[in-house]
Design a protein around this motif. Structure first.
Motif, PDB file in Angstrom:
ATOM      1  N   GLY A 123      -2.224   0.393 -35.140  1.00  0.00           N
ATOM      2  CA  GLY A 123      -1.051  -0.105 -34.426  1.00  0.00           C
ATOM      3  C   GLY A 123      -0.525   0.864 -33.385  1.00  0.00           C
ATOM      4  N   LEU A 124      -1.451   1.558 -32.682  1.00  0.00           N
ATOM      5  CA  LEU A 124      -1.064   2.568 -31.697  1.00  0.00           C
ATOM      6  C   LEU A 124      -1.313   2.073 -30.283  1.00  0.00           C
ATOM      7  CD1 LEU A 124      -2.708   5.694 -33.358  1.00  0.00           C
ATOM      8  CD2 LEU A 124      -0.287   5.129 -33.377  1.00  0.00           C
ATOM      9  N   ASP A 125      -0.603   2.672 -29.337  1.00  0.00           N
ATOM     10  CA  ASP A 125      -0.940   2.481 -27.938  1.00  0.00           C
ATOM     11  C   ASP A 125      -2.179   3.313 -27.641  1.00  0.00           C
ATOM     12  OD1 ASP A 125      -0.571   3.808 -24.994  1.00  0.00           O
ATOM     13  OD2 ASP A 125       0.095   1.724 -25.001  1.00  0.00           O
ATOM     14  N   MET A 126      -3.201   2.698 -27.037  1.00  0.00           N
ATOM     15  CA  MET A 126      -4.451   3.405 -26.815  1.00  0.00           C
ATOM     16  C   MET A 126      -4.262   4.601 -25.900  1.00  0.00           C
ATOM     17  SD  MET A 126      -8.118   1.824 -25.749  1.00  0.00           S
ATOM     18  CE  MET A 126      -9.565   2.852 -25.533  1.00  0.00           C
ATOM     19  N   GLY A 127      -3.362   4.481 -24.929  1.00  0.00           N
ATOM     20  CA  GLY A 127      -3.105   5.601 -24.046  1.00  0.00           C
ATOM     21  C   GLY A 127      -2.543   6.800 -24.789  1.00  0.00           C
ATOM     22  N   ASP A 128      -1.649   6.550 -25.771  1.00  0.00           N
ATOM     23  CA  ASP A 128      -1.091   7.643 -26.570  1.00  0.00           C
ATOM     24  C   ASP A 128      -2.164   8.302 -27.421  1.00  0.00           C
ATOM     25  OD1 ASP A 128       1.457   7.262 -25.570  1.00  0.00           O
ATOM     26  OD2 ASP A 128       2.074   5.921 -27.194  1.00  0.00           O
ATOM     27  N   LEU A 129      -3.081   7.490 -27.959  1.00  0.00           N
ATOM     28  CA  LEU A 129      -4.155   8.048 -28.784  1.00  0.00           C
ATOM     29  C   LEU A 129      -5.092   8.910 -27.949  1.00  0.00           C
ATOM     30  CD1 LEU A 129      -5.540   8.195 -31.550  1.00  0.00           C
ATOM     31  CD2 LEU A 129      -6.799   6.109 -30.953  1.00  0.00           C
ATOM     32  N   VAL A 130      -5.443   8.437 -26.764  1.00  0.00           N
ATOM     33  CA  VAL A 130      -6.305   9.224 -25.876  1.00  0.00           C
ATOM     34  C   VAL A 130      -5.590  10.497 -25.437  1.00  0.00           C
ATOM     35  CG1 VAL A 130      -7.439   9.241 -23.622  1.00  0.00           C
ATOM     36  CG2 VAL A 130      -7.595   7.217 -25.068  1.00  0.00           C
ATOM     37  N   ASN A 131      -4.317  10.391 -25.111  1.00  0.00           N
ATOM     38  CA  ASN A 131      -3.544  11.535 -24.648  1.00  0.00           C
ATOM     39  C   ASN A 131      -3.405  12.601 -25.735  1.00  0.00           C
ATOM     40  OD1 ASN A 131      -1.973  12.918 -22.726  1.00  0.00           O
ATOM     41  ND2 ASN A 131      -0.102  12.203 -23.709  1.00  0.00           N
ATOM     42  N   ALA A 132      -3.377  12.173 -26.995  1.00  0.00           N
ATOM     43  CA  ALA A 132      -3.255  13.108 -28.110  1.00  0.00           C
ATOM     44  C   ALA A 132      -4.560  13.811 -28.421  1.00  0.00           C
ATOM     45  CB  ALA A 132      -2.755  12.365 -29.349  1.00  0.00           C
ATOM     46  N   ASN A 133      -5.663  13.328 -27.851  1.00  0.00           N
ATOM     47  CA  ASN A 133      -6.984  13.901 -28.119  1.00  0.00           C
ATOM     48  C   ASN A 133      -7.734  14.124 -26.811  1.00  0.00           C
ATOM     49  OD1 ASN A 133      -7.322  13.590 -31.299  1.00  0.00           O
ATOM     50  ND2 ASN A 133      -6.329  11.741 -30.533  1.00  0.00           N
ATOM     51  N   PRO A 134      -7.224  15.004 -25.942  1.00  0.00           N
ATOM     52  CA  PRO A 134      -7.805  15.160 -24.608  1.00  0.00           C
ATOM     53  C   PRO A 134      -9.210  15.729 -24.605  1.00  0.00           C
ATOM     54  CG  PRO A 134      -6.189  16.887 -25.040  1.00  0.00           C
ATOM     55  CD  PRO A 134      -6.070  15.893 -26.157  1.00  0.00           C
ATOM     56  N   ASP A 135      -9.615  16.410 -25.688  1.00  0.00           N
ATOM     57  CA  ASP A 135     -10.946  17.015 -25.733  1.00  0.00           C
ATOM     58  C   ASP A 135     -12.015  16.079 -26.288  1.00  0.00           C
ATOM     59  OD1 ASP A 135      -9.939  19.381 -24.727  1.00  0.00           O
ATOM     60  OD2 ASP A 135      -9.462  20.169 -26.712  1.00  0.00           O
TER      61      ASP A 135
END
Length: 312
Positions: A82-94
Motif C-alpha cells: 500500500g505504498l506510493d511507488m515513488g516513495d519506495l524508489v526514493n527510499a532505495n536509491p541504490d
C-alpha cells in the motif's frame, strides 16, 4: 454380486514457478502491429519540465524492511504494501527497480519517516517531453529522454508520466525508469513506461522524481566498452539490427547490459531494446523496432555488474 467402481479424482494445486524480474519493453512489438500516436493540441494544462521536490532516505533506529523474493517487482511490492511507488524508489536509491536480486533488502518508508525527511530537489537533468505511441491493443508506450549535463555519474533516475484527456482531466499517472542503473556525464538514455489502457485523445507530461549522485568508480560497476559495432537499418526504417562486442575490465562479472535506443530524424525516441549477458566479454546481436516514425539513428550504452551477495 455387482461391483461398485469408485473413481477418486485428486486435484493437485501446484504453485507456478516465479519468473525473474521483468523490465518494460525489453523487446518492443514489431511495428506492423502498432500505429504511431500523434500528440493532440495542448490543452489548458500547464506543462512542467521542472524537477519536482523529492525526499532522500535517512536511516532510522528501527527501519522497516522487505526481503525481495522471486517474482517481485518494485511495483508489485508497492501495491502489496500500500505504498506510493515513488516513495519506495526514493527510499532505495541504490537499488535498480529492474535489477533486484532474491534476498535483497528494501527499506520500507512509513508515514513518520517520510514526514521527517527534508524535501530536496533531485540532481538537475535535462529531459524532453514524452514521446508516446499508441498500440492497436489500446495501450500507449511513452519514452522520456534524460540527458546528464552534470560532471558526474547519476543513478536512481525515475520520472512520473502523467496522461491528461482532451478536457484537461488527469486520466493516469505512473513511474517510468530507464533500462540501466547509471547514466554517465554527457550521455542520454530514455526512461520508458507502458500504459495498458489509455484513451486515444491524451496529452503526456513528465516530471523528474529521483536522480542521485553516483560514485565515479563504484566497484559494483566495472568499466565496460563496446567495439566492432555495426548498425543496419532496414529499408523501410521500421527496425535496426545492431551487433558488436561488449568488453569488461574485470574477471568477475555477473551480467552485462547493452541498451540500444532508436531515434527518428527529428530526434524523437521511437524504440528501445536491452540485450543481456551473464558473462564478461560477449558478442551481442539485437534488433530494435520503431513504434512510430522511421529510424534514422541508433545509440548504444553498456553497463556491467559485479556479483553482489545479500544476507538472507
Amino acid at each position: 454380486m455387482g461391483r461398485l467402481l469408485l473413481l477418486v479424482v485428486t486435484v493437485f494445486v501446484v504453485a507456478c514457478t516465479p519468473q525473474a524480474d521483468m523490465e518494460p519493453a525489453r523487446a518492443p512489438t514489431l511495428a506492423g502491429s502498432l500505429q504511431p500516436y500523434i500528440t493532440p493540441s495542448p490543452s489548458a494544462i500547464p506543462p512542467s519540465a521542472t524537477p519536482i521536490s523529492t525526499r532522500t532516505p535517512l536511516p532510522t533506529a528501527t527501519p522497516h524492511t522487505y526481503t525481495v523474493k522471486s517474482g517481485d517487482t518494485m511495483g508489485s511490492i508497492a501495491l502489496e504494501l500500500g505504498l506510493d511507488m515513488g516513495d519506495l524508489v526514493n527510499a532505495n536509491p541504490d537499488i535498480s527497480p529492474y535489477a533486484m536480486s532474491i534476498g535483497q533488502t528494501l527499506l520500507i518508508p512509513d508515514d513518520d519517516t517520510l514526514n521527517a525527511l527534508p524535501a530536496i530537489e533531485p540532481l538537475a537533468l535535462s529531459f524532453a517531453d514524452p514521446d508516446c505511441y499508441a498500440t492497436l491493443s489500446g495501450g500507449i508506450w511513452c519514452f522520456v529522454l534524460a540527458q546528464n549535463d552534470t560532471e558526474g555519474v547519476v543513478e536512481g533516475i525515475s520520472f512520473e508520466i502523467q496522461l491528461y484527456e482532451g478536457d484537461g482531466s488527469l486520466t493516469a499517472t505512473e513511474i517510468a525508469f530507464p533500462l540501466l542503473d547509471r547514466l554517465s556525464s554527457g550521455e542520454a538514455m530514455p526512461a520508458l513506461l507502458f500504459f495498458a489502457d489509455a484513451p486515444a485523445d491524451i496529452q503526456a507530461y513528465a516530471e523528474l522524481r529521483t536522480a542521485f549522485e553516483g560514485a565515479e568508480n563504484d566497484e559494483k560497476y566495472p568499466a565496460a566498452s563496446l567495439q566492432g559495432v555495426l548498425t543496419q537499418i532496414s529499408w523501410d526504417g521500421k527496425s535496426a539490427q545492431v551487433s558488436g562486442e561488449a568488453l569488461v575490465e574485470s574477471d568477475t562479472v555477473e551480467k552485462v547490459w547493452v541498451v540500444a535506443t532508436a531515434f527518428s530524424a527529428d530526434g524523437a525516441v521511437v524504440g528501445v531494446r536491452r540485450w543481456e549477458s551473464d558473462a564478461g566479454g560477449q558478442k551481442f546481436d539485437l534488433t530494435v523496432a520503431s513504434l512510430g516514425p522511421e529510424i534514422a539513428s541508433v545509440s548504444l550504452l553498456v553497463e556491467a555488474h559485479r556479483p553482489v551477495t545479500f544476507q538472507e
